[in-house]
Structure formats: structure tokens, C-alpha cells
Design a protein around this motif. Structure first.
Motif, PDB file in Angstrom:
ATOM      1  N   ALA A  35       0.666  -1.314   0.013  1.00 47.66           N
ATOM      2  CA  ALA A  35      -0.131  -0.055  -0.182  1.00 47.66           C
ATOM      3  C   ALA A  35       0.860   1.134   0.023  1.00 47.66           C
ATOM      4  O   ALA A  35       0.383   2.253  -0.479  1.00 47.66           O
ATOM      5  N   LEU A  36       1.955   0.985   0.563  1.00 46.24           N
ATOM      6  CA  LEU A  36       2.968   2.370   0.477  1.00 46.24           C
ATOM      7  C   LEU A  36       4.024   1.966  -0.482  1.00 46.24           C
ATOM      8  O   LEU A  36       4.639   0.752  -0.377  1.00 46.24           O
ATOM      9  N   GLY A  37       4.119   2.668  -1.555  1.00 43.93           N
ATOM     10  CA  GLY A  37       5.071   2.708  -2.826  1.00 43.93           C
ATOM     11  C   GLY A  37       6.456   3.767  -2.620  1.00 43.93           C
ATOM     12  O   GLY A  37       6.181   4.630  -1.900  1.00 43.93           O
ATOM     13  N   MET A  38       7.427   3.177  -3.075  1.00 44.18           N
ATOM     14  CA  MET A  38       8.585   4.382  -2.959  1.00 44.18           C
ATOM     15  C   MET A  38       8.504   5.168  -4.334  1.00 44.18           C
ATOM     16  O   MET A  38       8.980   4.511  -5.239  1.00 44.18           O
ATOM     17  N   GLY A  39       8.484   6.438  -4.087  1.00 39.98           N
ATOM     18  CA  GLY A  39       8.714   7.235  -5.102  1.00 39.98           C
ATOM     19  C   GLY A  39      10.227   7.562  -5.463  1.00 39.98           C
ATOM     20  O   GLY A  39      10.820   7.977  -4.271  1.00 39.98           O
ATOM     21  N   CYS A  40      10.484   7.537  -6.486  1.00 38.92           N
ATOM     22  CA  CYS A  40      11.974   7.702  -6.637  1.00 38.92           C
ATOM     23  C   CYS A  40      12.369   9.083  -7.416  1.00 38.92           C
ATOM     24  O   CYS A  40      13.092   9.057  -8.133  1.00 38.92           O
ATOM     25  N   MET A  41      11.716  10.024  -7.024  1.00 35.43           N
ATOM     26  CA  MET A  41      11.798  11.525  -7.651  1.00 35.43           C
ATOM     27  C   MET A  41      12.906  12.172  -6.640  1.00 35.43           C
ATOM     28  O   MET A  41      13.435  13.234  -6.786  1.00 35.43           O
ATOM     29  N   ARG A  42      12.780  11.799  -5.312  1.00 36.61           N
ATOM     30  CA  ARG A  42      13.569  12.435  -4.395  1.00 36.61           C
ATOM     31  C   ARG A  42      14.599  11.355  -3.507  1.00 36.61           C
ATOM     32  O   ARG A  42      14.726  11.377  -2.479  1.00 36.61           O
ATOM     33  N   LEU A  43      15.403  10.666  -4.403  1.00 35.31           N
ATOM     34  CA  LEU A  43      16.485   9.793  -3.737  1.00 35.31           C
ATOM     35  C   LEU A  43      17.394  10.595  -3.123  1.00 35.31           C
ATOM     36  O   LEU A  43      17.670  11.853  -3.388  1.00 35.31           O
ATOM     37  N   PRO A  44      18.287  10.041  -2.056  1.00 38.75           N
ATOM     38  CA  PRO A  44      19.067  10.895  -1.445  1.00 38.75           C
ATOM     39  C   PRO A  44      20.335  11.347  -2.423  1.00 38.75           C
ATOM     40  O   PRO A  44      20.797  10.755  -3.520  1.00 38.75           O
ATOM     41  N   THR A  45      20.645  12.577  -2.237  1.00 36.54           N
ATOM     42  CA  THR A  45      21.888  13.207  -3.133  1.00 36.54           C
ATOM     43  C   THR A  45      22.973  13.847  -2.463  1.00 36.54           C
ATOM     44  O   THR A  45      22.766  13.875  -1.367  1.00 36.54           O
ATOM     45  N   LYS A  46      24.129  14.069  -3.270  1.00 38.02           N
ATOM     46  CA  LYS A  46      25.077  14.685  -2.551  1.00 38.02           C
ATOM     47  C   LYS A  46      26.066  15.304  -3.614  1.00 38.02           C
ATOM     48  O   LYS A  46      25.711  15.344  -4.781  1.00 38.02           O
ATOM     49  N   GLY A  47      26.842  16.315  -2.915  1.00 35.42           N
ATOM     50  CA  GLY A  47      27.554  17.324  -3.673  1.00 35.42           C
ATOM     51  C   GLY A  47      26.791  18.567  -4.135  1.00 35.42           C
ATOM     52  O   GLY A  47      25.526  18.507  -4.150  1.00 35.42           O
ATOM     53  N   GLU A  48      27.502  19.423  -4.736  1.00 37.15           N
ATOM     54  CA  GLU A  48      26.895  20.533  -5.416  1.00 37.15           C
ATOM     55  C   GLU A  48      26.014  20.337  -6.609  1.00 37.15           C
ATOM     56  O   GLU A  48      25.036  20.976  -6.773  1.00 37.15           O
TER      57      GLU A  48
ATOM     58  N   LYS B  27      20.933   1.643   0.607  1.00 41.39           N
ATOM     59  CA  LYS B  27      20.697   1.412   1.937  1.00 41.39           C
ATOM     60  C   LYS B  27      19.205   1.543   2.105  1.00 41.39           C
ATOM     61  O   LYS B  27      18.268   0.553   2.759  1.00 41.39           O
ATOM     62  N   LEU B  28      18.558   2.597   1.617  1.00 45.88           N
ATOM     63  CA  LEU B  28      17.085   2.875   1.840  1.00 45.88           C
ATOM     64  C   LEU B  28      16.367   1.586   1.068  1.00 45.88           C
ATOM     65  O   LEU B  28      15.239   0.994   1.798  1.00 45.88           O
ATOM     66  N   ILE B  29      16.747   1.282  -0.074  1.00 46.48           N
ATOM     67  CA  ILE B  29      15.920   0.418  -0.776  1.00 46.48           C
ATOM     68  C   ILE B  29      15.980  -1.136  -0.210  1.00 46.48           C
ATOM     69  O   ILE B  29      14.940  -1.731  -0.013  1.00 46.48           O
ATOM     70  N   ALA B  30      17.131  -1.393   0.338  1.00 47.48           N
ATOM     71  CA  ALA B  30      17.313  -2.533   1.062  1.00 47.48           C
ATOM     72  C   ALA B  30      16.339  -2.578   2.360  1.00 47.48           C
ATOM     73  O   ALA B  30      15.834  -3.375   2.378  1.00 47.48           O
ATOM     74  N   TYR B  31      16.395  -1.501   2.812  1.00 45.16           N
ATOM     75  CA  TYR B  31      15.491  -1.530   4.077  1.00 45.16           C
ATOM     76  C   TYR B  31      13.977  -1.450   3.739  1.00 45.16           C
ATOM     77  O   TYR B  31      13.118  -2.240   4.565  1.00 45.16           O
ATOM     78  N   ALA B  32      13.711  -0.660   2.599  1.00 49.17           N
ATOM     79  CA  ALA B  32      12.353  -0.819   2.013  1.00 49.17           C
ATOM     80  C   ALA B  32      11.689  -2.470   1.883  1.00 49.17           C
ATOM     81  O   ALA B  32      10.809  -2.793   2.089  1.00 49.17           O
TER      82      ALA B  32
ATOM     83  N   VAL C  10      -2.365   2.215  -4.007  1.00 52.31           N
ATOM     84  CA  VAL C  10      -0.975   2.401  -3.798  1.00 52.31           C
ATOM     85  C   VAL C  10      -0.791   3.740  -3.458  1.00 52.31           C
ATOM     86  O   VAL C  10      -1.405   4.625  -4.160  1.00 52.31           O
ATOM     87  N   THR C  11       0.130   4.266  -2.402  1.00 51.25           N
ATOM     88  CA  THR C  11       0.340   5.438  -2.062  1.00 51.25           C
ATOM     89  C   THR C  11       1.928   5.840  -2.168  1.00 51.25           C
ATOM     90  O   THR C  11       2.597   4.931  -1.656  1.00 51.25           O
ATOM     91  N   LEU C  12       2.233   6.827  -3.240  1.00 49.14           N
ATOM     92  CA  LEU C  12       3.714   6.890  -3.321  1.00 49.14           C
ATOM     93  C   LEU C  12       4.332   8.077  -2.211  1.00 49.14           C
ATOM     94  O   LEU C  12       3.484   8.837  -2.251  1.00 49.14           O
TER      95      LEU C  12
END
Length: 376
Positions: free
Chosen positions: A13-26, A37-42, A249-251
């Protein structure tokens, strides 16, 4: 994790939206280690639905998800992507783009695939048979390279109706912006009802409106705490969605562990709001969206007296969205689809509309202000 049945599949019922994945750097490049790691936990906690798109993270979301999900058995997740019709330059490239998406995602098929962002700007081109978008995607579904075909939408009810009249018989699901603030403010309720008439299940995007519903003015938060002291603002938002039976489904675009853990904990149970709680959120929404916005009731007296034949109620609806959101893409996107003389700048300031407006709205002033705020 709560699961919902859809055509023999059990979707988280909870889906993972992949528009705001963790980022780094300028340059805000995707942080692959953190994302992995996030997806492994999910995965471990039961999320099996992952939603990406051609344009997310500057075109890199599909690449990242392809790399990460390739480490898991293909039957352990459902992957969704979309044809990028938000950019009219893509309209004649459906085959080229679809093949590239499969390559980027490292899969032989998409479980779910959508016409991306059906709206006023692109509806004519989506319906243009010369572009072969509908024809080609139906071929891919027949060939098993798309398991389920649907669409996402930010457009008006009239635009959705046009799309459904053309393609509705083949649409298996629809992804809509739904949250307690937009239930009435952006006609989310009416859109859900329209999908219900077509027997099309609903997917939800923006359940917390890009994070805006995770932090409220103290006076509103206090009213919610008085009813449910231990319920967080994100949980209020998700419980609201759980109160809409059409939703499968709720993303959520979860970009850190705190968000991911809290949302997964919420979805350990399906706990819809009571009628009183549901109505409380809607009353707060009315108060929040009334500040600075115009009280148009769409009586359409104004349009009967407009020599320019401008769709004034719709422009007021877009104006209210622009004011409340302090910008955003919805109003500019919709107005780009209009001829110059039907935009706010097309108003000649004759005030014929104001003479018959029951709400005494200063429409000509609104048109001038709206024009000054927009960059098409």
C-alpha cells in the motif's frame, strides 16, 4: 506492511517514489550508497512497488533504480515508469524512449507504465494518432513488455474526461495528486469519483504535498493534537489516504531513513480516519486555502459577459493554486496550452464580469496580478 490486491498481485500500500532519492555534492547527484541502503530497508520491511520516470533526477533516477534493483530477484518487486509527455519534444519518440527506458532500468518489462502527466499542455498531442503513443504502448502491453498500462494526471476534470473518452477502456490505473488539502482545493475528490465511474483504481502521489503537510501553523497542529496527541502530521496525511477506498498504492518520495521508517511504521496497519477526523482535516484545509485566495463558486455569470470569452473561473482556480503554493508548475503548465488572448493577459479590463459577480471579485485586478506573477 499493508497490501492491496490488484489483478492477482499483492501491492504494498506504500510505494517508494524515486523522484527524491538521497543526493550529494553541489550537483545534487544521486547518492548511490545511501539509496541502496534505503531500498534494502524498504525491501526488508515489505515495500514492493517502486516508481521512477524518464525525467526524475535529471534522467538519472531510472539508471539508479536499474542498478540497485538488478541486485534483487525480478519477481520480488514491481517497477513503474512513464512516457515523458510533459515535454512535447518527446511526442514523436515513443519507441526510442521506451526501449531506452528498459535499458536504463535493466529490465525486460515494466510492471506498470504510464502516460506521464496528462494535462492541458499535452492532451492534444497525447490524442494525436500520428504520434502513435497509445498504439505503441498497447502493442508493448500485448507483447508482455508492459504488464499494466495507466496514466498520471495533473490536468483539469475536463482534460481527464477527454483522455478517458479516447483511451479509458485500456487504462488500468490512474495516478493522481491526492492529499487532504487538495481534496477540494484541486478537485481531487471529483477526480477520484470520475475514476470510480470508469472502474479505474487510483494510485496516489504527493500525499504530503511535497512535505508542506508535515509542518503546519501551530494553531492547526494544536487542533489535531487535541484529537490524537500521538499522531504525527505525516501519519494524519496517510490515514486520510487510507480513508479513500479506491486507493491501491500511495507513493512517497522518501529521501532519508527517518521518513522511510516512520511511513513504513504507519503502513503496518490500515487505520482510516473517523468521519469527525476526516472532516476536521477538511475544515483546516478550507481555512488554509482561503488566505489570499479568491472565493469563486464557478457560477459562470462572468463568462457569459466576457467579450474575450475567457474561461474566468478556471483562471481563478489556477490563480488560487499559484497564490497558495507560492509558485509551482501547475498554473504555468496549464496556461501555456492556451492562446494568448485566453490567458490572463488577454483581459481588456472592461469589468463586465465584475458587474455580475455574486462574490464581488475584482477579476480585472486578479488578471493583472496573475500576469505579473507568471513566466511561461
Amino acid at each position: 506492511m499493508v497490501y492491496n490486491e490488484f489483478k492477482g498481485k499483492q501491492l504494498s500500500a506504500l510505494g517508494m517514489g524515486c523522484m527524491r532519492l538521497p543526493t550529494k555534492g553541489e550537483n545534487k547527484e544521486i547518492d548511490m550508497d545511501s539509496s541502496r541502503k534505503l531500498i534494502a530497508y524498504a525491501m526488508e520491511r515489505g515495500i514492493n512497488y517502486y516508481d521512477t520516470a524518464w525525467g526524475y533526477h535529471g534522467g538519472n533516477s531510472e539508471l539508479a533504480m536499474g542498478e540497485i534493483l538488478s541486485e534483487y530477484p525480478r519477481d520480488s518487486f514491481y517497477l513503474a515508469s512513464k512516457f515523458p509527455g510533459y515535454d512535447l519534444n518527446n511526442m514523436g519518440k515513443v519507441e526510442e524512449i521506451f526501449e531506452k527506458q528498459l535499458e536504463k532500468c535493466r529490465v525486460e518489462y515494466f510492471d506498470f507504465y504510464m502516460f506521464h502527466n496528462v494535462c492541458e499542455l499535452n492532451i492534444d498531442e497525447y490524442l494525436n494518432e500520428k504520434n502513435r503513443i497509445f498504439e505503441y504502448l498497447c502493442e508493448q502491453k500485448k507483447n508482455g513488455r508492459i504488464k499494466h498500462l495507466g496514466f498520471s494526471a495533473h490536468g483539469s476534470l475536463a482534460t481527464l474526461e477527454r483522455f478517458l473518452k479516447a483511451y479509458g477502456s485500456e487504462m488500468e490505473f490512474c495516478q493522481l495528486q491526492i492529499n487532504w488539502l487538495d481534496w477540494n482545493f484541486q478537485n481531487a475528490k471529483a477526480k477520484v469519483e470520475m475514476m470510480n465511474e470508469w472502474n479505474i483504481p487510483v494510485w496516489v502521489m504527493e500525499p504530503v504535498r511535497g512535505g508542506r503537510l508535515c509542518k503546519l501553523d501551530e494553531k492547526y497542529e494544536d487542533r489535531l493534537k487535541a484529537v490524537a496527541p500521538d499522531r504525527s502530521l505525516p501519519e494524519w496525511a496517510f490515514r486520510f489516504i487510507q480513508s479513500i477506498p479506491e486507493v491501491k498504492v500511495t507513493l512517497s518520495g522518501m529521501s532519508n531513513f527517518e521518513q522511510l521508517k516512520e511511513n513504513i511504521d504507519t503502513y503496518e496497519t490500515n487505520t482510516p480516519l473517523s468521519k469527525e477526523e476526516f472532516d476536521l482535516l477538511l475544515s483546516i484545509a478550507r481555512e488554509m486555502t482561503s488566505v489570499g485566495t479568491l472565493p469563486c463558486t464557478s457560477c459562470r455569470y462572468c463568462t457569459d459577459h466576457c467579450p474575450q470569452e475567457i474561461n474566468i473561473p478556471w483562471l481563478i482556480e489556477l490563480y488560487n493554486e499559484q497564490i497558495y503554493s507560492n509558485g509551482g508548475f501547475i498554473a504555468p503548465m496549464a496556461l501555456r496550452a492556451l492562446p494568448e488572448d485566453k490567458r490572463p493577459s488577454g483581459c481588456i479590463g472592461c469589468r463586465s464580469c465584475e458587474a455580475v459577480c455574486p462574490q464581488n471579485i475584482k477579476i480585472s485586478e486578479m488578471m493583472t496580478d496573475f500576469s505579473s506573477r507568471l513566466k511561461y
